[in-house]
Scaffold this motif. Structure first.
Motif, PDB file in Angstrom:
ATOM      1  N   LEU A  21       0.829  -1.200   0.000  1.00 45.88           N
ATOM      2  CA  LEU A  21       0.000   0.000   0.000  1.00 45.88           C
ATOM      3  C   LEU A  21       0.866   1.253   0.000  1.00 45.88           C
ATOM      4  O   LEU A  21       0.474   2.291  -0.528  1.00 45.88           O
ATOM      5  N   VAL A  44       4.848  -0.698   3.178  1.00 45.42           N
ATOM      6  CA  VAL A  44       3.771  -1.135   4.071  1.00 45.42           C
ATOM      7  C   VAL A  44       2.882  -2.103   3.308  1.00 45.42           C
ATOM      8  O   VAL A  44       2.331  -1.752   2.257  1.00 45.42           O
ATOM      9  N   ARG A  49       0.531  -3.359  10.560  1.00 52.15           N
ATOM     10  CA  ARG A  49       0.133  -2.258  11.435  1.00 52.15           C
ATOM     11  C   ARG A  49       1.421  -1.578  11.921  1.00 52.15           C
ATOM     12  O   ARG A  49       2.194  -2.165  12.681  1.00 52.15           O
ATOM     13  N   ILE A  81      -1.075   2.679  -2.853  1.00 46.63           N
ATOM     14  CA  ILE A  81      -2.172   1.819  -3.331  1.00 46.63           C
ATOM     15  C   ILE A  81      -1.905   1.388  -4.774  1.00 46.63           C
ATOM     16  O   ILE A  81      -2.793   1.335  -5.613  1.00 46.63           O
ATOM     17  N   ILE A  97      -7.855   6.351   1.368  1.00 43.38           N
ATOM     18  CA  ILE A  97      -6.955   6.489   2.510  1.00 43.38           C
ATOM     19  C   ILE A  97      -7.672   7.294   3.591  1.00 43.38           C
ATOM     20  O   ILE A  97      -8.048   8.442   3.373  1.00 43.38           O
ATOM     21  N   GLU A 180      -8.620   1.557   2.543  1.00 38.41           N
ATOM     22  CA  GLU A 180      -7.647   0.470   2.428  1.00 38.41           C
ATOM     23  C   GLU A 180      -6.464   0.728   3.349  1.00 38.41           C
ATOM     24  O   GLU A 180      -5.755  -0.211   3.748  1.00 38.41           O
ATOM     25  N   LEU A 181      -6.235   2.006   3.665  1.00 41.54           N
ATOM     26  CA  LEU A 181      -5.135   2.405   4.538  1.00 41.54           C
ATOM     27  C   LEU A 181      -5.665   3.458   5.497  1.00 41.54           C
ATOM     28  O   LEU A 181      -6.274   4.444   5.070  1.00 41.54           O
ATOM     29  N   PRO A 213      -8.371  -2.218   7.737  1.00 34.04           N
ATOM     30  CA  PRO A 213      -7.364  -1.705   6.794  1.00 34.04           C
ATOM     31  C   PRO A 213      -5.970  -1.767   7.399  1.00 34.04           C
ATOM     32  O   PRO A 213      -5.800  -1.947   8.611  1.00 34.04           O
ATOM     33  N   ALA A 214      -4.961  -1.621   6.552  1.00 32.19           N
ATOM     34  CA  ALA A 214      -3.602  -1.446   7.059  1.00 32.19           C
ATOM     35  C   ALA A 214      -3.577  -0.170   7.908  1.00 32.19           C
ATOM     36  O   ALA A 214      -4.282   0.793   7.620  1.00 32.19           O
TER      37      ALA A 214
END
Length: 285
Positions: A21, A44, A49, A81, A97, A180-181, A213-214
């Motif tokens: 990501l 990442v 995390r 991404i 994000i 997603e992040l 999400p991350a």
């Protein structure tokens, strides 16, 4: 919310791993001839995390602003991404994000209702005007506010909230777009002990959720690092002191180097605690 099929095609043409990501290679941020961050190599992955820790002025916020598609790197190659920064619309990236930060907090109208503030994130606006929200959006906002322990703030206005309450609401807003992040810039700042521990517990549960999400979180204090965080990046004066698996990075030696004083780090259960080592012997009366 997902990137469009067209953007997905671009991803495969760029030389980056689709599981990353954040993919920064020799990335730097320079202003007025001064290098604030970098060069940094940092990746990442989807299920990681990360906590970013370091003293004031270390460049933590600048680094995550680049990771949040809020700032362009001055040097290096950056993918977010799967998209190459500089060759894609940053607005599309920001849509996937989630960001909770003090800079966002400063732009929120004082009379904005908490419920509207959270729901409006799904419409990419800040401050409700004439928008009509769908019932499904209202239900999602209520569920997220409940998760972060802020359901009781639903009808309050932004200007009446404490600093700790504002942090919870900002996290709820950041989660509203199903990102997603998720990037959290000092989420525990301004909270009292009880509020901080409640937040750490929530973020710990979120970190252990396989569907979450991350996560990237900035903090000054190791005590604020939730359980379940997997990686750490330690910054000082814009340079990486150490990065990698959290137990390898968070050591007394590395913290002492970053904070320029002797630091003793202890781990109790899944939590970290740090203190300065006393210099010399005890004083005599």
């Amino acid at each position: 919310m997902r990137l469009s099929a067209t953007m997905g095609c671009v991803m495969h043409s760029e030389e980056t791993n689709p599981d990353l990501l954040v993919d920064f290679r020799a990335v730097s941020f320079i202003r007025e001839g001064r290098r604030l961050v970098g060069p940094v190599d940092w990746q990442v992955e989807l299920d990681e995390r990360w906590v970013i820790i370091g003293p004031n002025g270390a460049g933590k916020t600048t680094l995550v602003r680049m990771a949040a598609a809020e700032a362009y790197p001055s040097e290096g190659v950056a993918h977010l991404i799967g998209e190459r920064i500089g060759r894609t619309d940053m607005r599309d990236l920001r849509a996937v994000i989630g960001l909770s930060s003090s800079s966002l907090a400063n732009r929120i109208p004082e009379n904005e209702k908490v419920g509207d503030l959270v729901i409006s994130a799904g419409y990419a606006v800040l401050g409700r005007w004439l928008e009509e929200y769908d019932e499904v959006d209202r239900d999602q906002a209520l569920e997220i506010l409940e998760q972060v322990g802020a359901m009781h703030l639903l009808d309050r206005t932004w200007g009446t909230l404490s600093e700790g309450e504002k942090k919870r609401v900002l996290i709820a807003r950041a989660m509203m777009t199903n990102p997603e992040l998720l990037i959290l810039d000092e989420p525990g700042a301004g909270m009292d002990l009880g509020g901080r521990e409640d937040l750490v517990a929530y973020l710990g549960d979120l970190a252990l959720d396989a569907d979450a999400p991350a996560l990237i979180m900035i903090t000054h204090h190791v005590e604020e690092i939730p359980y379940g965080f997997t990686h750490a990046l330690l910054l000082d004066e814009g340079e990486v002191v150490a990065q990698g698996l959290i137990d390898d990075v968070l050591t007394s030696e590395n913290l002492s180097k970053a904070f320029h004083q002797p630091i003793q780090l202890d781990k109790v259960g899944e939590r970290y605690f740090a203190r300065r080592v006393r210099r010399g012997g005890t004083h005599r009366k």
